[in-house]
Scaffold this motif. Structure first.
Motif, PDB file in Angstrom:
ATOM      1  N   LEU A 130      18.240 -15.025 -15.205  1.00 15.29           N
ATOM      2  CA  LEU A 130      17.077 -14.830 -15.466  1.00 15.29           C
ATOM      3  C   LEU A 130      16.551 -15.967 -15.990  1.00 15.29           C
ATOM      4  N   GLN A 131      17.475 -16.950 -16.641  1.00 16.89           N
ATOM      5  CA  GLN A 131      16.962 -18.241 -17.285  1.00 16.89           C
ATOM      6  C   GLN A 131      16.799 -19.375 -15.934  1.00 16.89           C
ATOM      7  N   GLY A 132      17.693 -19.252 -15.140  1.00 17.29           N
ATOM      8  CA  GLY A 132      17.668 -20.020 -14.010  1.00 17.29           C
ATOM      9  C   GLY A 132      16.318 -19.811 -13.107  1.00 17.29           C
ATOM     10  N   TRP A 133      15.829 -18.509 -13.075  1.00 14.53           N
ATOM     11  CA  TRP A 133      14.556 -18.446 -12.571  1.00 14.53           C
ATOM     12  C   TRP A 133      13.606 -18.922 -13.054  1.00 14.53           C
ATOM     13  N   GLU A 134      13.399 -19.037 -14.245  1.00 16.37           N
ATOM     14  CA  GLU A 134      12.698 -19.779 -15.181  1.00 16.37           C
ATOM     15  C   GLU A 134      12.484 -20.953 -14.933  1.00 16.37           C
ATOM     16  N   PHE A 135      13.789 -21.807 -14.716  1.00 17.47           N
ATOM     17  CA  PHE A 135      13.952 -23.205 -14.472  1.00 17.47           C
ATOM     18  C   PHE A 135      13.404 -23.539 -13.059  1.00 17.47           C
ATOM     19  N   VAL A 136      13.758 -22.950 -12.115  1.00 14.40           N
ATOM     20  CA  VAL A 136      13.413 -22.905 -10.824  1.00 14.40           C
ATOM     21  C   VAL A 136      12.012 -22.817 -10.156  1.00 14.40           C
ATOM     22  N   THR A 137      11.224 -22.459 -11.306  1.00 12.92           N
ATOM     23  CA  THR A 137       9.989 -21.888 -11.226  1.00 12.92           C
ATOM     24  C   THR A 137       9.157 -22.690 -12.027  1.00 12.92           C
ATOM     25  N   GLU A 138       9.621 -23.518 -12.799  1.00  9.27           N
ATOM     26  CA  GLU A 138       8.739 -24.238 -13.959  1.00  9.27           C
ATOM     27  C   GLU A 138       8.589 -25.467 -13.098  1.00  9.27           C
ATOM     28  N   PRO A 139       7.068 -25.686 -13.138  1.00 13.21           N
ATOM     29  CA  PRO A 139       6.472 -26.807 -12.322  1.00 13.21           C
ATOM     30  C   PRO A 139       7.004 -28.188 -12.811  1.00 13.21           C
ATOM     31  N   ARG A 140       7.171 -28.343 -14.121  1.00 15.74           N
ATOM     32  CA  ARG A 140       7.742 -29.575 -14.478  1.00 15.74           C
ATOM     33  C   ARG A 140       9.084 -30.072 -14.193  1.00 15.74           C
ATOM     34  N   LEU A 141      10.039 -28.846 -13.741  1.00 14.60           N
ATOM     35  CA  LEU A 141      11.127 -29.434 -13.255  1.00 14.60           C
ATOM     36  C   LEU A 141      11.323 -29.256 -11.724  1.00 14.60           C
ATOM     37  N   ALA A 142      10.097 -29.450 -10.916  1.00 15.82           N
ATOM     38  CA  ALA A 142      10.269 -29.714  -9.359  1.00 15.82           C
ATOM     39  C   ALA A 142      11.010 -30.950  -9.323  1.00 15.82           C
TER      40      ALA A 142
END
Length: 331
Positions: free
Chosen positions: A140-152
């Motif tokens: 669930l956290q990983g989805w937050e990370f991989v969909t967070e624009p600033r982490l692109a």
């Protein structure tokens, strides 16, 4: 969009299992230097985070994020299998293991957990993207990370097992409630029944008492006879179970009731254990609208397949990541 759906692998004569001798050149119980983790702490945004690393720091970095009610030791059998090809990093999520325990419920929100992940990235791979692998609440956290624009650009690939994006689940429920066909209604009933424990975790006093009196002391027995996995007793198990429930209380309702538009900025592999008691593969049926390069693989195992069948789990991770390196994404 590129999408691949692969059936479960169980028999030894399947093409995928024949790759194990090359993908996994050793076993986690062997006397190999990659098996020995190094432990240290880093400063997170709100408190110290405990890190464990395996393998050569000069190799590409792979970050592992554990779920609930686990800590980074849940990767003990998988990490050494990955460490021949990657510098493997696992950290105790806030509230678990040796990491700090927040006092406020709002400090368990996904936004704060993302800041922890960014602190880990800054420490282990400040300039190069990492491969992300996660399980359960770690997913669930990983989805937050991989969909967070600033982490692109900071995540090279994401492998998720038994943990959907809460926003995507919110849209999944909305679609089926707005289109109440018999099939959609059956899906709603089935997944809601699998998620019965979420309601229990929102009750006062009772779930914490269950962890202190029953679940914590007996967790290795449950894992052995309920999930077919042999795990060692952890000193923090009861604490992990009690504090980790705040992840549910801080995030479930806000995200399901007000889901955001979250699009993945990296290739994603979703591992779907066919005997998962808690997460249905059908939750991933609409992922194509959120993930441009999606691979779904069914695994012959239960929710804690990473502990019960670590070689199988690691082989899927390595095959996927190394496959991305050998060929350009399909269009």
């Amino acid at each position: 969009m590129a999408r691949t759906t692969v059936p479960p692998y169980a028999a030894a004569d399947t093409p995928f299992s024949s790759m194990w001798s090359t993908v996994l050149p050793f076993r986690a119980d062997g006397a190999d230097s990659a098996c020995l983790p190094r432990e240290h702490f880093i400063d997170g945004p709100d408190g110290p985070l405990a890190l464990r690393t395996w393998g050569d720091p000069r190799l590409p970095v792979m970050v592992l994020v554990h779920g609930y009610p686990d800590n980074s030791h849940t990767w003990d059998k998988v990490a050494p299998l990955l460490a021949r090809r990657f510098h493997v990093v696992a950290y105790d999520v806030r509230g678990a293991g040796s990491s700090f325990v927040p006092k406020r419920l709002k400090d368990y929100r996904l936004e704060r957990l993302t800041l922890d992940f960014e602190a880990v990235l800054a420490h282990v791979s400040p300039h190069a993207p990492v491969h992300l692998v996660a399980h359960d609440w770690g997913s669930l956290q990983g989805w937050e990370f991989v969909t967070e624009p600033r982490l692109a650009g900071r995540i090279a690939s994401y492998t998720s097992c038994s943990g959907p994006c809460l926003d995507h689940v919110g849209h999944w429920y909305r679609k089926r409630l707005s289109q109440p066909t018999p099939h959609h209604l059956w899906q709603l009933v089935k997944q809601t029944a699998k998620s019965w424990y979420i309601g229990v975790f929102h009750l006062p006093l009772v779930p914490a008492a269950l962890w202190r009196l029953v679940l914590g002391p007996l967790w290795p027995l449950w894992m052995r006879f309920g999930e077919g996995a042999r795990v060692e007793s952890q000193a923090s198990q009861t604490s992990d179970g009690v504090h980790g429930m705040k992840l549910y209380r801080a995030n479930i309702a806000p995200r399901l009731l007000n889901p955001r538009h979250r699009v993945a900025h990296a290739p994603v592999q979703v591992l779907e254990p066919v005997d998962d008691r808690y997460v249905s593969p059908m939750l991933n049926d609409d992922l194509g609208q959120w993930v441009a390069h999606l691979t779904r693989r069914q695994l012959d195992g239960g929710h804690w397949v990473l502990a019960a069948k670590p070689e199988l789990f690691a082989a899927h991770v390595l095959a996927y990541v190394e496959g991305l390196g050998r060929q350009a994404p399909q269009r």
